[in-house]
Design a protein around this motif. Structure first.
Motif, mmCIF file in Angstrom:
data_model
loop_
_atom_site.group_PDB
_atom_site.id
_atom_site.type_symbol
_atom_site.label_atom_id
_atom_site.label_comp_id
_atom_site.label_asym_id
_atom_site.label_seq_id
_atom_site.Cartn_x
_atom_site.Cartn_y
_atom_site.Cartn_z
ATOM 1 N N ASP A 34 3.140 11.788 -2.777
ATOM 2 C CA ASP A 34 2.357 10.660 -2.152
ATOM 3 C C ASP A 34 0.965 10.897 -3.085
ATOM 4 O O ASP A 34 0.409 11.928 -2.914
ATOM 5 N N SER B 163 1.968 8.376 7.319
ATOM 6 C CA SER B 163 2.962 7.297 6.747
ATOM 7 C C SER B 163 3.985 8.146 6.293
ATOM 8 O O SER B 163 5.217 7.400 5.735
ATOM 9 N N ASN C 181 -5.789 13.955 1.977
ATOM 10 C CA ASN C 181 -6.881 13.061 2.329
ATOM 11 C C ASN C 181 -7.982 13.663 3.249
ATOM 12 O O ASN C 181 -8.941 13.286 3.257
ATOM 13 N N GLN D 81 -4.093 9.813 -2.718
ATOM 14 C CA GLN D 81 -5.656 10.371 -3.100
ATOM 15 C C GLN D 81 -5.662 10.907 -4.415
ATOM 16 O O GLN D 81 -6.806 11.591 -4.448
ATOM 17 N N HIS E 218 -6.709 0.731 -2.613
ATOM 18 C CA HIS E 218 -7.978 0.997 -2.084
ATOM 19 C C HIS E 218 -8.628 2.524 -1.987
ATOM 20 O O HIS E 218 -9.624 2.710 -1.731
ATOM 21 N N LYS E 219 -7.768 3.295 -2.693
ATOM 22 C CA LYS E 219 -8.436 4.779 -2.772
ATOM 23 C C LYS E 219 -8.950 5.109 -4.115
ATOM 24 O O LYS E 219 -9.546 6.019 -4.078
ATOM 25 N N GLY F 29 0.795 -1.218 0.122
ATOM 26 C CA GLY F 29 0.100 -0.012 0.183
ATOM 27 C C GLY F 29 0.723 1.185 0.039
ATOM 28 O O GLY F 29 2.198 1.147 -0.197
ATOM 29 N N ALA F 30 0.057 2.296 0.082
ATOM 30 C CA ALA F 30 1.108 3.568 0.093
ATOM 31 C C ALA F 30 1.826 3.755 1.480
ATOM 32 O O ALA F 30 2.904 4.346 1.108
ATOM 33 N N THR F 31 1.352 3.273 2.731
ATOM 34 C CA THR F 31 2.242 3.209 3.775
ATOM 35 C C THR F 31 3.707 2.657 3.634
ATOM 36 O O THR F 31 4.434 3.626 3.888
ATOM 37 N N HIS G 29 0.342 12.695 5.225
ATOM 38 C CA HIS G 29 -0.012 11.650 5.757
ATOM 39 C C HIS G 29 0.983 11.053 6.857
ATOM 40 O O HIS G 29 2.100 11.197 6.747
ATOM 41 N N SER H 265 -2.254 3.759 -4.019
ATOM 42 C CA SER H 265 -2.635 2.830 -3.104
ATOM 43 C C SER H 265 -4.152 2.355 -3.803
ATOM 44 O O SER H 265 -4.921 3.001 -3.971
HETATM 45 N N1 PMP Z 1 -0.986 8.535 2.054
HETATM 46 C C1 PMP Z 1 -2.387 9.197 1.815
HETATM 47 C C2 PMP Z 1 -2.613 10.401 1.491
HETATM 48 C C3 PMP Z 1 -3.611 8.465 2.385
HETATM 49 O O1 PMP Z 1 -4.807 9.005 2.389
HETATM 50 C C4 PMP Z 1 -3.290 7.251 2.749
HETATM 51 C C5 PMP Z 1 -4.249 6.461 3.300
HETATM 52 N N2 PMP Z 1 -5.472 7.110 4.328
HETATM 53 C C6 PMP Z 1 -2.065 6.907 2.776
HETATM 54 C C7 PMP Z 1 -0.850 7.355 2.354
HETATM 55 C C8 PMP Z 1 -1.824 5.216 3.381
HETATM 56 O O2 PMP Z 1 -2.170 4.493 2.399
HETATM 57 P P1 PMP Z 1 -2.404 2.766 2.698
HETATM 58 O O3 PMP Z 1 -3.431 2.515 3.403
HETATM 59 O O4 PMP Z 1 -2.508 2.347 1.399
HETATM 60 O O5 PMP Z 1 -1.187 2.479 3.341
#
Ligand code: PMP
Length: 359
Positions: A160, A92, A135, A163, A183-184, A67-69, A90, A181
Motif C-alpha cells: 500500500d 482499507s 499514514n 503515502q 489525493h495524497k 482510490g487506494a481503498t 490502514h 491514491s
Molecule cells: N492507505 C493509506 C496508507 C492511506 O493513508 C489512505 C488514505 N488515508 C488509504 C489507504 C485510502 O486511500 P483513499 O482515500 O484513496 O481511499
C-alpha cells in the motif's frame, strides 16, 4: 487558515488543476468507437502512460480505481488464498478480510521480520499486504527485506504505497503489486490505481462492462485520471528542514513531548507528537480555533477521534496514545506555517499545564 493535514489529503497542485480544467472540454465515453470516444480514450491512455512512466513501468500494468481503498479491497477480496497484513495497516486493509493473519510491529513501528518469516513458513503462497509509509507516524517499512522474505515463501507482496509517492523511492519494478491514491500527492480525490507487475489470479470487485481489462468495470474517471497523471513531481524531501524546525521547536518547549517513530526511518512531512496530559480532541480544537488544521493520529470517517491502533500496536499505552496529534506538511507549506504551529502547540501546552498546576 493554515493547512497541516496533507496526509489526510493534499491541496491539488496547479499543474494538475490546469490539466483537469482542460480535460473538462472533452466529451465522449472512452469505450465508444466514434471520434469523440477515441479522443477521450487518448486522454485516458495518456494519463495511464504518465502514471506508468513515473514508476518506470509499462502502461498496461496500471488499473485505475477510485482510490487506494478500492485498490486494496480489489486485491484482498480478489485473492482467494491466505492473507497476512501488518498490525499498522490502514483501515482499507484491516477491515477487509476478517480471516487475515496479523503480523506484529516493534516499538518503532517496523514490521517484525522474524514473525513474518515464521508465519510465512507455516502459510506459504500467501498474499502479504504491507504499507510502505505509515499514514499516522510516517514510519517507513523495510520493503526490500519484506519482499525477499515473501519471495522465499512463494508469496505475493502487495504494498500500500498511498503515502509513499514523492516521499520515498522504492524499486517499483520489483514490487509484485502496489496501490496509489492521487489525493495524497497533489492530485484530486476519488482516483487511484492498482499497479500489478506480477500477475496473480484475481476476481474483480466491481462487475459490469469490460473496462480496465475486465478488472474494474465502470466508465473510467477521466478527469481524475488526467489530474493524477499531472500530479507527480513534488519532492517531499525538501520539507526536511521544516520537519526539523517543527520537532526541535516542540521538544525545546516541552522535553516530555514524544515524537512517535522518531528513531525509525520516517518521511519528511509527518510528525506524530504526544503532548503530556492534553487529549487529542482538546489539541485539535485549540489548533482549529487558532486557524490551523491538523489531525488526531486516526480521524476515522465519522469524524470521531478514536485511539490509534497504530500507536497501540507499537506498544504505546492507551493514555499516551490519547494525547497524540498528527501534523503533516506538503507542497504549499511555508516556514511561517511551521512557526505558527510551534507557537500554538507551545501556547496550549503552557496554558494547560499552568491550569492543572503541573509545573
Ligand atoms: N492507505 C493509506 C496508507 C492511506 O493513508 C489512505 C488514505 N488515508 C488509504 C489507504 C485510502 O486511500 P483513499 O482515500 O484513496 O481511499
Amino acid at each position: 487558515m493554515i493547512y497541516l493535514d496533507y496526509n489526510a489529503t493534499t491541496p491539488i497542485i496547479p499543474a494538475a488543476q490546469k490539466a483537469m480544467f482542460e480535460a473538462f472540454a472533452c466529451l465522449g465515453n472512452p469505450s465508444s468507437v466514434h471520434h469523440h470516444g477515441r479522443e477521450t480514450r487518448k486522454l485516458l491512455e495518456s494519463a495511464r502512460e504518465k502514471v506508468a512512466t513515473y514508476f518506470g513501468l509499462p502502461a498496461r500494468n496500471v488499473t485505475f480505481t477510485s482510490g487506494a481503498t478500492e485498490a486494496n479491497n480489489l486485491i484482498l477480496k480478489g485473492f482467494k488464498g491466505i492473507v497476512l497484513n501488518s498490525a499498522v495497516e490502514h483501515d482499507s486493509v484491516l477491515n477487509v478480510r476478517s480471516d487475515a493473519i496479523t503480523v506484529p510491529v516493534n516499538e518503532d513501528g517496523i514490521i517484525n521480520l522474524e514473525a513474518l518469516e515464521k508465519l510465512l513458513k507455516a502459510n506459504d503462497e500467501s498474499l502479504v499486504c504491507v504499507l510502505a509509509v505509515n499514514n499516522e507516524t510516517g514510519v517507513v517499512q523495510p520493503i526490500a527485506e519484506i519482499l525477499q522474505i515473501c519471495q522465499k515463501y512463494n508469496s505475493h507482496l502487495h504494498v500500500d504505497a498511498a503515502q509513499a509517492v514523492g516521499k520515498i523511492t522504492l524499486n517499483w519494478q520489483d514490487l509484485p503489486s502496489f496501490t496509489i491514491s492521487a489525493h495524497k500527492f497533489g492530485g484530486p480525490q476519488g482516483i487511484g490505481a492498482i499497479i500489478i507487475n506480477k500477475p496473480l489470479t484475481l476476481s474483480s470487485l466491481i462487475k459490469g462492462g469490460g473496462q480496465e481489462r475486465g478488472l474494474r468495470a465502470g466508465t473510467e474517471n477521466i478527469i481524475g485520471a488526467v489530474g493524477m497523471g499531472a500530479a507527480f513531481g513534488f519532492d517531499f524531501s525538501t520539507l526536511k528542514p521544516l520537519q526539523e524546525k517543527l520537532e526541535n521547536g516542540i521538544l525545546n518547549s516541552c522535553p516530555q513531548a514524544i515524537i512517535f517513530g522518531k528513531s525509525s526511518e520516517r518521511v519528511t512531512n509527518t510528525t506524530n507528537v504526544f503532548m503530556p496530559n492534553v487529549s487529542s480532541e482538546v489539541q485539535l480544537m485549540h489548533f482549529d480555533l487558532n486557524k490551523i488544521s491538523i489531525s488526531s493520529g486516526a480521524a476515522c470517517s465519522s469524524g470521531k477521534v478514536k485511539t490509534s491502533h497504530v500507536l497501540r500496536a507499537m506498544g504505546i499505552p492507551e493514555e499516551t496514545a490519547k494525547c497524540a496529534v498528527r501534523i503533516s506538511t506538503g507542497w504549499n507549506t511555508t516556514e511561517s506555517d511551521v512557526n505558527q504551529c510551534i507557537a500554538v502547540w507551545t501556547d496550549l501546552f503552557n496554558s494547560q499545564h499552568f491550569k492543572k498546576g503541573i509545573f
